[in-house]
Design a protein around this motif. Structure first.
Motif, mmCIF file in Angstrom:
data_model
loop_
_atom_site.group_PDB
_atom_site.id
_atom_site.type_symbol
_atom_site.label_atom_id
_atom_site.label_comp_id
_atom_site.label_asym_id
_atom_site.label_seq_id
_atom_site.Cartn_x
_atom_site.Cartn_y
_atom_site.Cartn_z
ATOM 1 N N GLU A 29 0.827 -1.198 0.000
ATOM 2 C CA GLU A 29 0.000 0.000 0.000
ATOM 3 C C GLU A 29 0.868 1.256 0.000
ATOM 4 N N PHE A 30 1.928 1.239 0.803
ATOM 5 C CA PHE A 30 2.837 2.394 0.838
ATOM 6 C C PHE A 30 3.421 2.645 -0.548
ATOM 7 N N PHE A 31 3.889 1.588 -1.204
ATOM 8 C CA PHE A 31 4.480 1.717 -2.530
ATOM 9 C C PHE A 31 3.465 2.279 -3.516
ATOM 10 N N ARG A 32 2.248 1.746 -3.476
ATOM 11 C CA ARG A 32 1.213 2.175 -4.429
ATOM 12 C C ARG A 32 0.793 3.618 -4.204
ATOM 13 N N ILE A 33 0.626 4.022 -2.955
ATOM 14 C CA ILE A 33 0.117 5.357 -2.638
ATOM 15 C C ILE A 33 1.161 6.436 -2.877
ATOM 16 N N PHE A 34 2.403 6.184 -2.442
ATOM 17 C CA PHE A 34 3.385 7.260 -2.406
ATOM 18 C C PHE A 34 4.318 7.312 -3.608
ATOM 19 N N VAL A 38 6.875 11.086 -5.778
ATOM 20 C CA VAL A 38 8.308 11.369 -5.859
ATOM 21 C C VAL A 38 8.602 12.473 -6.869
ATOM 22 N N LYS A 39 8.061 12.355 -8.064
ATOM 23 C CA LYS A 39 8.404 13.325 -9.102
ATOM 24 C C LYS A 39 7.869 14.718 -8.778
ATOM 25 N N ALA A 109 12.497 4.389 8.374
ATOM 26 C CA ALA A 109 13.611 4.811 9.222
ATOM 27 C C ALA A 109 14.948 4.449 8.587
ATOM 28 N N GLN A 110 15.032 3.240 8.051
ATOM 29 C CA GLN A 110 16.265 2.804 7.385
ATOM 30 C C GLN A 110 16.564 3.678 6.181
ATOM 31 N N ALA A 111 15.526 4.145 5.500
ATOM 32 C CA ALA A 111 15.711 4.965 4.304
ATOM 33 C C ALA A 111 16.172 6.382 4.635
ATOM 34 N N ILE A 112 15.656 6.961 5.724
ATOM 35 C CA ILE A 112 15.949 8.375 6.000
ATOM 36 C C ILE A 112 17.193 8.577 6.856
ATOM 37 N N ALA A 113 17.659 7.536 7.538
ATOM 38 C CA ALA A 113 18.830 7.705 8.410
ATOM 39 C C ALA A 113 20.056 8.233 7.649
ATOM 40 N N ALA A 234 11.001 13.523 -1.090
ATOM 41 C CA ALA A 234 11.151 12.747 -2.326
ATOM 42 C C ALA A 234 12.172 11.632 -2.147
ATOM 43 N N LEU A 235 13.305 11.943 -1.535
ATOM 44 C CA LEU A 235 14.337 10.925 -1.321
ATOM 45 C C LEU A 235 13.870 9.837 -0.371
ATOM 46 N N ALA A 236 13.117 10.233 0.664
ATOM 47 C CA ALA A 236 12.633 9.251 1.642
ATOM 48 C C ALA A 236 11.701 8.244 0.985
ATOM 49 N N ILE A 237 10.775 8.734 0.157
ATOM 50 C CA ILE A 237 9.846 7.837 -0.518
ATOM 51 C C ILE A 237 10.584 6.945 -1.514
ATOM 52 N N TYR A 238 11.478 7.553 -2.294
ATOM 53 C CA TYR A 238 12.219 6.772 -3.291
ATOM 54 C C TYR A 238 13.043 5.672 -2.634
ATOM 55 N N ARG A 239 13.765 6.027 -1.565
ATOM 56 C CA ARG A 239 14.612 5.035 -0.901
ATOM 57 C C ARG A 239 13.765 3.973 -0.196
ATOM 58 N N THR A 240 12.657 4.380 0.406
ATOM 59 C CA THR A 240 11.778 3.407 1.065
ATOM 60 C C THR A 240 11.212 2.429 0.045
ATOM 61 N N ASN A 241 10.775 2.929 -1.092
ATOM 62 C CA ASN A 241 10.236 2.049 -2.124
ATOM 63 C C ASN A 241 11.299 1.080 -2.651
#
Length: 262
Positions: A29-34, A38-39, A109-113, A234-241
């Protein structure tokens, strides 16, 4: 025996809100929604940072005391303030992960650290460059600088714990605990200039007081701060995905996504 005429009890507002929140925090769901965000976030960030940096570094008037050397504030203040915000987000995500076992919080958390770590290091470097013409030295062990350096070490510790437990059942637990414990450093950083006699100048922007800068200095600074927040988003969503795709690579929805995106 229940009353046959009684109607089912309608869930309360907060119960519905919580259920709606839970419906968005699964990895799929996170991947689909967010993903589509990013762009747009990146476009807004690039526009704001470009305007703010050109305005602040090229057209804002010199400071009456520091001359042109103050212009590094347009990089230093956004980096420092957002490094604090990201670590606060790490602590909140750590609580969510430990209490409610929401795995997506651990991935965010792992993505934004690393983003927070880089901004923290950038704030220390730009602060040192600014300190040379202001204080006559690149570094002093005053409360603000020392506590900010501790924050960089905390970021490094969180990142190391994520890497150390990457392939274990306890992945994220130790990093979440350190994030929560390390949050005690945040008020020390924020109020260090009030609690101790330091060389570092006071807070540039506060909600409760009028701005200490003229509007032609304040406007580009606000653009840089907001632009950096959008960039981090944008970076947080991209890295999390990216982490989600790696984690769920054997699931059917990821295989379908990879197949249709080729």
């Amino acid at each position: 025996m229940p009353n046959a005429n009684s109607s089912p009890q309608t869930p309360g507002f907060f119960s519905r809100l919580w259920q709606g929140f839970l419906a968005t925090v699964g990895t799929r769901e996170f991947f689909r929604i967010f993903s589509p965000w990013v762009k747009w976030l990146a476009g807004i960030a690039i526009t704001m940072i470009a305007i703010g940096s050109i305005w602040g570094l090229g057209f804002a008037p010199p400071d009456y005391l520091q001359g042109n050397s103050y212009r590094i504030i347009f990089i230093h203040v956004p980096a420092a303030s957002i490094a604090l915000s990201i670590y606060f987000a790490l602590a909140v995500l750590g609580v969510i992960f430990l209490v409610w076992r929401i795995k997506t919080a651990n991935l965010v958390a792992q993505a934004i650290a690393p983003i927070g770590f880089l901004l923290c290091v950038l704030s220390l470097l730009t602060g040192s460059i600014w300190a040379k013409p202001t204080w006559g030295t690149f570094w002093v062990w005053d409360a603000r600088l020392t506590s900010m350096l501790i924050l960089a070490f905390l970021y490094a510790g969180v990142m190391a714990l994520f890497a150390a437990f990457e392939h274990t059942p306890n992945r994220g637990k130790a990093a979440a605990i350190l994030s929560i414990v390390g949050a005690v450093n945040l008020p020390i950083i924020k109020y260090s200039v009030n609690w101790w006699n330091t060389l570092h100048q006071g807070t540039t922007l506060t909600i409760t007081e009028a701005p200490k800068m003229s509007i032609d200095m304040l406007a580009p600074l606000l653009l840089m701060i907001l632009g950096t927040y959008f960039m981090v988003g944008a970076l947080a969503i991209y890295r999390t995905n990216t982490l989600i795709l790696r984690r769920d690579q054997n699931k059917a929805w990821v295989k379908e996504y990879v197949r249709t995106s080729k």
